[in-house]
Design a protein around this motif. Structure first.
Motif, short mmCIF file in Angstrom:
data_model
loop_
_atom_site.label_atom_id
_atom_site.label_comp_id
_atom_site.label_asym_id
_atom_site.label_seq_id
_atom_site.Cartn_x
_atom_site.Cartn_y
_atom_site.Cartn_z
N UNK A 331 -20.05 26.17 14.13
CA UNK A 331 -19.85 27.61 14.37
C UNK A 331 -18.42 27.99 13.98
N UNK A 332 -18.29 28.96 13.09
CA UNK A 332 -16.97 29.37 12.59
C UNK A 332 -16.01 29.80 13.69
N UNK A 333 -16.46 30.55 14.73
CA UNK A 333 -15.52 30.94 15.79
C UNK A 333 -14.88 29.75 16.48
N UNK A 334 -15.65 28.69 16.69
CA UNK A 334 -15.11 27.51 17.35
C UNK A 334 -14.09 26.81 16.46
N UNK A 335 -14.34 26.80 15.15
CA UNK A 335 -13.36 26.21 14.22
C UNK A 335 -12.07 27.03 14.22
N UNK A 336 -12.21 28.34 14.29
CA UNK A 336 -11.03 29.22 14.29
C UNK A 336 -10.16 28.93 15.51
N UNK A 337 -10.77 28.84 16.67
CA UNK A 337 -10.00 28.57 17.89
C UNK A 337 -9.47 27.14 17.91
N UNK A 338 -10.24 26.21 17.38
CA UNK A 338 -9.75 24.83 17.30
C UNK A 338 -8.54 24.74 16.38
N UNK A 339 -8.53 25.53 15.33
CA UNK A 339 -7.45 25.50 14.35
C UNK A 339 -6.12 25.94 14.94
N UNK A 340 -6.15 26.68 16.04
CA UNK A 340 -4.90 27.10 16.68
C UNK A 340 -4.65 26.29 17.96
N UNK A 341 -5.35 25.16 18.10
CA UNK A 341 -5.09 24.26 19.22
C UNK A 341 -5.68 24.68 20.53
N UNK A 342 -6.75 25.47 20.47
CA UNK A 342 -7.42 25.92 21.71
C UNK A 342 -8.84 25.37 21.71
N UNK A 343 -9.76 26.01 22.40
CA UNK A 343 -11.15 25.60 22.55
C UNK A 343 -11.19 24.20 23.16
N UNK A 344 -11.75 23.19 22.48
CA UNK A 344 -11.87 21.85 23.05
C UNK A 344 -10.77 20.89 22.61
N UNK A 345 -9.79 21.35 21.86
CA UNK A 345 -8.74 20.46 21.39
C UNK A 345 -7.87 20.02 22.57
N UNK A 346 -7.64 18.71 22.65
CA UNK A 346 -6.77 18.16 23.69
C UNK A 346 -5.88 17.09 23.08
N UNK A 347 -4.63 17.07 23.52
CA UNK A 347 -3.69 16.08 22.98
C UNK A 347 -2.71 15.65 24.05
N UNK A 348 -2.28 14.41 23.97
CA UNK A 348 -1.20 13.93 24.81
C UNK A 348 0.13 14.28 24.13
N UNK A 349 1.22 14.34 24.89
CA UNK A 349 2.53 14.53 24.24
C UNK A 349 2.84 13.44 23.21
N UNK A 350 2.44 12.19 23.49
CA UNK A 350 2.65 11.13 22.51
C UNK A 350 1.93 11.46 21.20
N UNK A 351 0.72 11.98 21.29
CA UNK A 351 -0.04 12.30 20.08
C UNK A 351 0.67 13.37 19.24
N UNK A 352 1.20 14.41 19.89
CA UNK A 352 1.87 15.46 19.13
C UNK A 352 3.20 14.97 18.56
N UNK A 353 3.85 14.02 19.24
CA UNK A 353 5.04 13.39 18.65
C UNK A 353 4.64 12.61 17.40
#
Length: 492
Positions: A331-353
């Motif tokens: 679904x395009x809306x979910x890709x749009x929100x994922x692309x800005x780091x929202x929706x189901x995207x999750x990351x640890x601080x180590x991952x973003x480093x």
């Protein structure tokens, strides 16, 4: 032999064989599993009866053992205190081991096979057996900057800061607040230890949690670096490419739309990709998410480390994820929100480093590691950290890494990441503010590296909770100064 006696004999034989098989299974096949359990009292008692090895930062012991005048021979002490507790963990008679105390238990206790010669010498010379030492990759100056910056935010704060050497993956700093005093859990006064543990375990701010690796949250706009990387690799974009910059993005297959945080446009209906990163334009990156397909987004995230377990030096690492179900990104809306780091995207601080470190290292992401060197009690080196790449191929090409670096530098010089600017040093950075719910404040993120032309440090800062007014929460405002201090400590 009559039938009842024969039946009884066969039954006893079966039980005897079953007992032997069970003993063999427990004592041979499962021995290491039982020994490695954090709550194995026998192992803990053994650890208290011999001199356990030190955990060091440089030449300074942040964990050591001292002679004890009570029932046990040795008392584990933590000179590093709260600053290093999320890394070192603790050794407790009642609650076992955590952190480095757990992952490096065989070395510290002296049971590691690589210390066999030392154990043999101790036996022959009738010397008191002792464990090996573990030297961490931590840079004390960077760790101090990280911890001081986080604690300066206030008492009721949940936050983390991580720093990496982009070229090797060495973890230069890993701080998490609130923290705890491990000495209170390692004490031989078990009643006092229980009181301290119960208080810590019942604290809503979860001080026993190492947020750098055990907390995965929406990374907000810092994830736009991953989206930009995918767009440059898959859609042939470059820093000067034109992208949509309008005030609102109409989402296909939905009656909703995606607005910019400011409510206005990002500088016009068409802007450059560099401008989009400078002002953290939601509509631009949301459209790029729609233009990319789910496989392209997922593969790019994976190349940076998402969906993987890569830190073996600390237990209980949380996994960073693009989504809990890839099919949802049809679904395009979910890709749009994922692309800005929202929706189901999750990351640890180590991952973003690691995302910043991969860009800083020309597109190659190195596996992070915390143990720099392992030595015997006589200081003979028996093992050393070995830099390795996390994937067989780079996360992005060198050309894409150079373009991302150029855009991140511009974001510090002309955009939202300005709080990380260091006079006379070229700094690359990106902010993020991730919305969570109306009931709780947004998460503030910041990631950066420096010097941009020859990076020696990559940083990520995450503020999960603070006393800051909701309207004042921003990645640059809260995380930028901490990242700046950490980078200055590394390059000074």
């Amino acid at each position: 032999m009559n039938r009842p006696i024969r039946t009884l004999s066969v039954g006893c034989l079966i039980l005897f064989v079953a007992l032997m098989l069970n003993l063999t299974y427990v004592q041979f096949f499962k021995a290491n599993w039982y020994n490695d359990r954090a709550d194995n009292r026998r192992v803990t008692e053994e650890a208290y009866s011999r001199q356990r090895g030190d955990i060091l930062v440089g030449k300074k012991a942040i964990v050591t053992s001292e002679p004890s005048d009570d029932t046990f021979k040795w008392q584990r002490t933590y000179p590093g205190g709260k600053k290093y507790a999320p890394l070192t963990g603790f050794l407790s008679y009642s609650y076992g081991q955590t952190g480095i105390e757990r992952s490096q238990n065989d070395v510290l206790s002296g049971k590691d096979d690589r210390l066999f010669t030392n154990r043999l010498i101790d036996l022959v010379t009738n010397s008191e057996p002792s464990g090996g030492n573990v030297e961490l990759t931590i840079d004390a100056k960077v760790q101090n900057a990280a911890y001081d910056g986080l604690t300066a935010l206030g008492d009721d704060v949940q936050a983390s800061a991580v720093a990496l050497d982009p070229k090797t993956g060495r973890i230069l700093a890993m701080a998490s607040t609130p923290s705890y005093n491990p000495n209170k859990l390692a004490t031989h006064d078990f009643g006092a230890a229980k009181k301290s543990y119960d208080q810590l375990a019942g604290d809503d701010n979860e001080p026993l949690l190492n947020r750098s690796v055990q907390t995965a949250l929406p990374p907000g706009s810092t994830f736009k670096l991953v989206t930009a990387a995918a767009a440059m690799e898959e859609l042939d974009k470059d820093p000067d490419s034109k992208v949509y910059g309008g005030a609102v993005l109409d989402l296909p297959q939905s009656d909703k739309n995606l607005p910019n945080e400011s409510g206005g446009s990002c500088g016009g209906d068409q802007i450059t990709l560099t401008r989009a990163l400078e002002v953290s334009c939601n509509t631009a990156f949301g459209q790029l998410g729609i233009d990319l397909n789910k496989e392209q987004m997922n593969e790019q995230a994976k190349k940076f480390g998402f969906g993987q377990k890569y830190l073996t030096d600390l237990p209980n690492q949380a996994t960073s994820t693009l989504t809990d179900d890839l099919d949802k990104l049809d679904a395009a809306p979910f890709r749009a929100y994922s692309a800005i780091g929202q929706y189901n995207v999750k990351a640890t601080p180590l991952q973003m480093a690691m995302v910043s470190a991969g860009i800083a290292n020309g597109g190659t992401v190195m596996k992070p590691y915390l143990v720099n060197r392992v030595t015997s009690s006589s200081l003979d080196v028996i093992d050393q950290g070995n830099p390795t790449e996390i994937e067989d191929q780079p996360a992005v090409s060198n050309k894409t890494a150079e373009g991302l670096t150029e855009m991140m530098v511009s974001t510090v010089e002309n955009g939202t990441a300005a709080p990380a600017a260091i006079p006379g040093v070229s700094v690359a950075g990106k902010t993020g503010t991730a919305q969570s719910s109306e009931e709780r404040a947004p998460y503030a993120w910041f990631t950066s590296f420096a010097p941009a032309e020859n990076p020696s440090i990559a940083v990520a800062v995450m503020v999960q909770k603070s006393g800051t007014a909701r309207s004042d929460i921003a990645g640059g405002r809260l995380g930028g100064p901490i990242a700046k201090a950490m980078m200055e400590a590394a390059i000074s």
